[in-house]
Write an enzyme that holds these catalytic residues in place. Structure first.
Site, short mmCIF file in Angstrom:
data_model
loop_
_atom_site.label_atom_id
_atom_site.label_comp_id
_atom_site.label_asym_id
_atom_site.label_seq_id
_atom_site.Cartn_x
_atom_site.Cartn_y
_atom_site.Cartn_z
N THR A 1 -52.03 -20.51 -22.36
CA THR A 1 -52.11 -19.07 -22.58
C THR A 1 -53.21 -18.79 -23.58
OG1 THR A 1 -49.78 -18.65 -22.09
CG2 THR A 1 -50.83 -17.14 -23.64
N THR B 1 -47.94 -18.81 -27.87
CA THR B 1 -48.02 -19.54 -26.61
C THR B 1 -46.88 -20.56 -26.57
OG1 THR B 1 -49.42 -20.93 -25.19
CG2 THR B 1 -49.60 -21.30 -27.55
#
Length: 280
Positions: A134, A185
Protein backbone atom coordinates in the site's frame (compact mmCIF):
# COMPACT_ATOMS: atom_id res chain seq x y z
CA UNK A 1 2.62 30.74 -3.17
CA UNK A 2 2.36 28.28 -0.30
CA UNK A 3 2.59 24.63 -1.32
CA UNK A 4 -0.01 23.03 0.92
CA UNK A 5 0.54 19.76 2.73
CA UNK A 6 -2.69 18.48 1.15
CA UNK A 7 -1.26 19.03 -2.35
CA UNK A 8 2.02 17.41 -1.31
CA UNK A 9 0.48 14.16 -0.07
CA UNK A 10 -1.80 13.89 -3.09
CA UNK A 11 1.04 14.40 -5.55
CA UNK A 12 3.30 11.95 -3.71
CA UNK A 13 0.63 9.26 -3.83
CA UNK A 14 -0.12 9.93 -7.51
CA UNK A 15 3.55 9.23 -8.31
CA UNK A 16 3.34 5.91 -6.46
CA UNK A 17 -0.02 4.97 -7.99
CA UNK A 18 1.60 5.43 -11.41
CA UNK A 19 4.56 3.23 -10.40
CA UNK A 20 3.80 -0.46 -11.17
CA UNK A 21 6.04 -1.64 -8.32
CA UNK A 22 3.41 -0.69 -5.73
CA UNK A 23 0.00 -2.10 -4.82
CA UNK A 24 -1.96 1.00 -5.85
CA UNK A 25 -3.21 2.29 -9.20
CA UNK A 26 -1.21 0.50 -11.89
CA UNK A 27 0.26 -2.55 -10.15
CA UNK A 28 -2.66 -3.17 -7.80
CA UNK A 29 -3.22 -6.75 -6.70
CA UNK A 30 -6.20 -8.65 -8.13
CA UNK A 31 -9.39 -9.85 -6.48
CA UNK A 32 -10.65 -13.46 -6.68
CA UNK A 33 -12.00 -12.84 -10.20
CA UNK A 34 -8.69 -11.44 -11.46
CA UNK A 35 -9.89 -7.82 -11.44
CA UNK A 36 -8.52 -4.62 -9.89
CA UNK A 37 -10.59 -2.91 -7.16
CA UNK A 38 -8.94 0.00 -5.37
CA UNK A 39 -9.40 2.09 -2.21
CA UNK A 40 -8.01 5.52 -1.25
CA UNK A 41 -8.34 8.25 1.36
CA UNK A 42 -7.10 11.82 1.80
CA UNK A 43 -7.52 14.02 4.89
CA UNK A 44 -6.86 17.66 5.73
CA UNK A 45 -5.80 18.25 9.32
CA UNK A 46 -6.86 21.89 9.22
CA UNK A 47 -10.60 21.22 9.48
CA UNK A 48 -10.72 17.39 9.45
CA UNK A 49 -12.11 17.37 5.91
CA UNK A 50 -11.73 13.95 4.32
CA UNK A 51 -12.56 12.17 1.10
CA UNK A 52 -12.35 8.49 0.27
CA UNK A 53 -13.31 5.94 -2.37
CA UNK A 54 -13.58 2.17 -2.15
CA UNK A 55 -13.85 -0.75 -4.59
CA UNK A 56 -13.28 1.57 -7.57
CA UNK A 57 -12.34 0.19 -10.96
CA UNK A 58 -10.80 1.61 -14.13
CA UNK A 59 -9.45 4.74 -12.41
CA UNK A 60 -5.72 5.43 -12.81
CA UNK A 61 -5.44 7.63 -9.70
CA UNK A 62 -7.99 6.84 -6.99
CA UNK A 63 -6.39 9.43 -4.68
CA UNK A 64 -7.43 12.21 -7.07
CA UNK A 65 -10.99 10.90 -6.98
CA UNK A 66 -10.86 10.79 -3.17
CA UNK A 67 -9.89 14.47 -3.10
CA UNK A 68 -12.80 15.30 -5.39
CA UNK A 69 -15.13 13.48 -2.98
CA UNK A 70 -13.74 15.68 -0.20
CA UNK A 71 -14.04 18.95 -2.10
CA UNK A 72 -17.08 18.44 -4.36
CA UNK A 73 -19.52 16.43 -2.23
CA UNK A 74 -20.95 16.65 1.31
CA UNK A 75 -19.80 13.06 1.88
CA UNK A 76 -16.61 11.40 3.12
CA UNK A 77 -16.74 8.04 1.29
CA UNK A 78 -18.17 6.89 -2.05
CA UNK A 79 -18.00 3.27 -3.12
CA UNK A 80 -18.10 1.07 -6.22
CA UNK A 81 -20.85 2.14 -8.67
CA UNK A 82 -21.56 5.43 -6.91
CA UNK A 83 -17.90 6.35 -7.04
CA UNK A 84 -17.81 5.51 -10.75
CA UNK A 85 -20.87 7.65 -11.48
CA UNK A 86 -19.32 10.54 -9.54
CA UNK A 87 -16.02 10.14 -11.39
CA UNK A 88 -17.80 10.40 -14.75
CA UNK A 89 -19.75 13.44 -13.60
CA UNK A 90 -16.46 15.11 -12.60
CA UNK A 91 -14.86 14.32 -15.97
CA UNK A 92 -12.39 11.82 -14.54
CA UNK A 93 -11.16 9.66 -17.40
CA UNK A 94 -11.68 5.91 -17.18
CA UNK A 95 -8.86 3.60 -18.23
CA UNK A 96 -9.13 -0.03 -19.33
CA UNK A 97 -8.99 -2.33 -16.32
CA UNK A 98 -6.30 -4.39 -18.03
CA UNK A 99 -4.00 -1.35 -18.12
CA UNK A 100 -3.76 -1.46 -14.32
CA UNK A 101 -2.72 -5.14 -14.23
CA UNK A 102 0.97 -6.09 -14.20
CA UNK A 103 2.51 -9.49 -14.84
CA UNK A 104 3.67 -9.60 -11.23
CA UNK A 105 0.19 -9.03 -9.81
CA UNK A 106 -1.31 -11.56 -12.24
CA UNK A 107 1.26 -14.19 -11.25
CA UNK A 108 0.59 -13.52 -7.55
CA UNK A 109 -3.14 -14.00 -8.24
CA UNK A 110 -2.57 -17.25 -10.13
CA UNK A 111 -0.30 -18.61 -7.39
CA UNK A 112 -2.97 -17.88 -4.79
CA UNK A 113 -5.73 -19.70 -6.69
CA UNK A 114 -4.20 -22.98 -5.50
CA UNK A 115 -6.17 -24.70 -2.70
CA UNK A 116 -3.12 -24.73 -0.41
CA UNK A 117 -2.40 -21.00 -0.83
CA UNK A 118 -2.51 -18.39 1.95
CA UNK A 119 -3.04 -15.04 0.18
CA UNK A 120 -2.73 -12.81 3.27
CA UNK A 121 0.49 -14.46 4.46
CA UNK A 122 1.99 -14.42 0.98
CA UNK A 123 1.34 -10.70 0.67
CA UNK A 124 2.43 -9.77 4.19
CA UNK A 125 5.58 -11.88 4.24
CA UNK A 126 6.37 -12.62 0.60
CA UNK A 127 7.91 -9.24 -0.14
CA UNK A 128 11.22 -10.77 -1.20
CA UNK A 129 9.69 -10.52 -4.66
CA UNK A 130 9.40 -6.78 -4.19
CA UNK A 131 6.39 -4.48 -4.30
CA UNK A 132 2.81 -5.25 -3.30
CA UNK A 133 2.77 -2.49 -0.69
CA UNK A 134 0.00 0.00 0.00
CA UNK A 135 1.23 3.56 -0.62
CA UNK A 136 0.83 6.57 1.64
CA UNK A 137 2.14 10.02 2.48
CA UNK A 138 2.01 12.47 5.38
CA UNK A 139 3.17 16.08 5.40
CA UNK A 140 3.24 19.33 7.34
CA UNK A 141 3.54 22.69 5.60
CA UNK A 142 4.93 26.06 6.64
CA UNK A 143 1.50 27.13 7.91
CA UNK A 144 1.44 24.16 10.30
CA UNK A 145 -1.23 22.27 8.40
CA UNK A 146 -0.87 18.47 8.32
CA UNK A 147 -2.37 16.03 5.82
CA UNK A 148 -2.37 12.34 4.97
CA UNK A 149 -3.14 10.25 1.90
CA UNK A 150 -3.28 6.47 1.43
CA UNK A 151 -4.05 4.35 -1.65
CA UNK A 152 -4.17 0.59 -2.25
CA UNK A 153 -5.35 -2.30 -4.36
CA UNK A 154 -6.09 -4.20 -1.16
CA UNK A 155 -5.31 -7.84 -0.43
CA UNK A 156 -4.58 -10.23 -3.27
CA UNK A 157 -7.35 -12.72 -4.16
CA UNK A 158 -9.81 -10.88 -1.91
CA UNK A 159 -13.55 -11.39 -2.34
CA UNK A 160 -15.22 -9.10 -4.85
CA UNK A 161 -16.35 -5.98 -2.99
CA UNK A 162 -13.98 -6.46 -0.05
CA UNK A 163 -12.91 -3.13 1.42
CA UNK A 164 -9.97 -2.86 3.80
CA UNK A 165 -8.72 -0.20 6.18
CA UNK A 166 -7.39 2.29 3.63
CA UNK A 167 -10.58 4.29 2.93
CA UNK A 168 -11.80 4.07 6.53
CA UNK A 169 -11.10 7.31 8.38
CA UNK A 170 -8.99 6.62 11.48
CA UNK A 171 -7.76 3.29 10.15
CA UNK A 172 -5.99 3.84 6.83
CA UNK A 173 -5.14 7.40 7.74
CA UNK A 174 -5.92 10.36 9.96
CA UNK A 175 -4.82 13.99 10.12
CA UNK A 176 -5.48 16.64 12.77
CA UNK A 177 -3.53 19.89 13.09
CA UNK A 178 -3.86 19.62 16.87
CA UNK A 179 -1.81 16.39 16.87
CA UNK A 180 -0.31 15.26 13.55
CA UNK A 181 -0.94 12.92 10.63
CA UNK A 182 -0.58 9.18 10.02
CA UNK A 183 -0.85 6.75 7.10
CA UNK A 184 -0.92 2.98 7.59
CA UNK A 185 -0.26 -0.28 5.75
CA UNK A 186 -0.82 -3.92 6.64
CA UNK A 187 -3.70 -6.38 6.89
CA UNK A 188 -6.79 -4.19 6.58
CA UNK A 189 -9.06 -6.27 8.78
CA UNK A 190 -6.61 -6.05 11.69
CA UNK A 191 -5.93 -2.33 11.21
CA UNK A 192 -9.67 -1.60 11.28
CA UNK A 193 -10.13 -3.56 14.50
CA UNK A 194 -7.69 -1.28 16.35
CA UNK A 195 -8.30 1.91 14.29
CA UNK A 196 -4.53 2.10 13.96
CA UNK A 197 -4.05 5.64 12.63
CA UNK A 198 -6.30 7.23 15.24
CA UNK A 199 -4.80 5.08 17.99
CA UNK A 200 -1.34 6.44 17.19
CA UNK A 201 -2.56 10.04 17.28
CA UNK A 202 -4.33 9.30 20.58
CA UNK A 203 -1.02 8.16 22.09
CA UNK A 204 0.59 11.36 20.77
CA UNK A 205 -2.16 13.41 22.41
CA UNK A 206 -1.16 11.76 25.67
CA UNK A 207 2.39 13.04 25.22
CA UNK A 208 4.15 10.24 23.35
CA UNK A 209 6.58 10.99 20.51
CA UNK A 210 5.58 9.80 17.02
CA UNK A 211 8.09 6.92 17.32
CA UNK A 212 6.90 5.77 20.75
CA UNK A 213 3.23 6.16 19.80
CA UNK A 214 3.76 4.10 16.64
CA UNK A 215 5.61 1.35 18.51
CA UNK A 216 2.90 1.22 21.18
CA UNK A 217 0.09 0.97 18.64
CA UNK A 218 1.84 -1.62 16.46
CA UNK A 219 2.63 -3.70 19.54
CA UNK A 220 -1.01 -3.47 20.64
CA UNK A 221 -2.17 -4.65 17.21
CA UNK A 222 0.29 -7.55 17.29
CA UNK A 223 -0.72 -8.63 20.79
CA UNK A 224 -4.46 -8.02 20.47
CA UNK A 225 -5.22 -9.29 16.97
CA UNK A 226 -1.95 -11.05 16.05
CA UNK A 227 -1.18 -8.92 13.03
CA UNK A 228 1.64 -6.74 11.76
CA UNK A 229 1.82 -3.51 9.83
CA UNK A 230 3.65 -0.29 9.16
CA UNK A 231 3.03 3.43 9.60
CA UNK A 232 4.42 6.82 8.67
CA UNK A 233 3.68 9.65 11.08
CA UNK A 234 4.38 13.38 11.40
CA UNK A 235 3.60 15.48 14.47
CA UNK A 236 2.26 19.04 14.58
CA UNK A 237 5.82 20.18 15.41
CA UNK A 238 7.34 18.42 12.39
CA UNK A 239 8.82 15.38 14.15
CA UNK A 240 8.33 12.24 12.06
CA UNK A 241 8.82 8.51 12.10
CA UNK A 242 8.47 5.43 9.89
CA UNK A 243 7.79 2.29 11.92
CA UNK A 244 6.87 -1.26 10.95
CA UNK A 245 6.49 -4.67 12.62
CA UNK A 246 6.74 -6.50 9.29
CA UNK A 247 10.09 -7.59 7.84
CA UNK A 248 10.37 -4.53 5.65
CA UNK A 249 8.67 -1.33 4.50
CA UNK A 250 9.92 1.10 1.87
CA UNK A 251 9.87 4.65 3.23
CA UNK A 252 11.37 8.06 2.56
CA UNK A 253 11.21 11.44 4.28
CA UNK A 254 12.33 14.96 3.45
CA UNK A 255 13.09 17.56 6.13
CA UNK A 256 15.44 20.56 6.06
CA UNK A 257 16.63 19.77 2.51
CA UNK A 258 17.71 16.27 3.51
CA UNK A 259 16.22 13.05 2.18
CA UNK A 260 16.23 9.98 4.42
CA UNK A 261 15.07 6.57 3.22
CA UNK A 262 15.16 2.88 4.02
CA UNK A 263 13.57 -0.52 3.53
CA UNK A 264 14.76 -2.81 6.32
CA UNK A 265 14.89 -2.41 10.11
CA UNK A 266 17.75 -0.14 11.14
CA UNK A 267 18.35 1.10 7.61
CA UNK A 268 18.48 4.90 7.18
CA UNK A 269 20.26 6.38 4.18
CA UNK A 270 20.75 10.16 4.07
CA UNK A 271 21.02 12.09 0.80
CA UNK A 272 20.97 15.87 0.13
CA UNK A 273 17.76 16.76 -1.72
CA UNK A 274 19.83 18.78 -4.21
CA UNK A 275 21.62 15.57 -5.26
CA UNK A 276 18.31 13.82 -5.85
CA UNK A 277 16.95 16.70 -7.95
CA UNK A 278 20.16 16.86 -9.98
CA UNK A 279 19.89 13.16 -10.81
CA UNK A 280 16.39 13.46 -12.25
Amino acid sequence: TLFRSLDAVEEAVVVMEDDPHFNAGCGSVLNEKGEVEMDAIIMDGKDLSSGAVSAVRCIANPIKLARLVMEKTPHVLLTDRGASLFARAQGVAEVPGESLITEKSRKRWEDNLKPSSTPVLSQMHGNHEGGFGTVGAVAIDSAGNVACATSTGGMTNKMVGRVGDTPCIGSGGYADNLVGACSTTGEGEAIMKVTLARLILYHMQQGMSPADASDAALNYMKNRVESEGGVIVVSKSGDWTAKFSTNQMSWAAVKDDTLQCGVYHGENMTIPVSNVIASQ
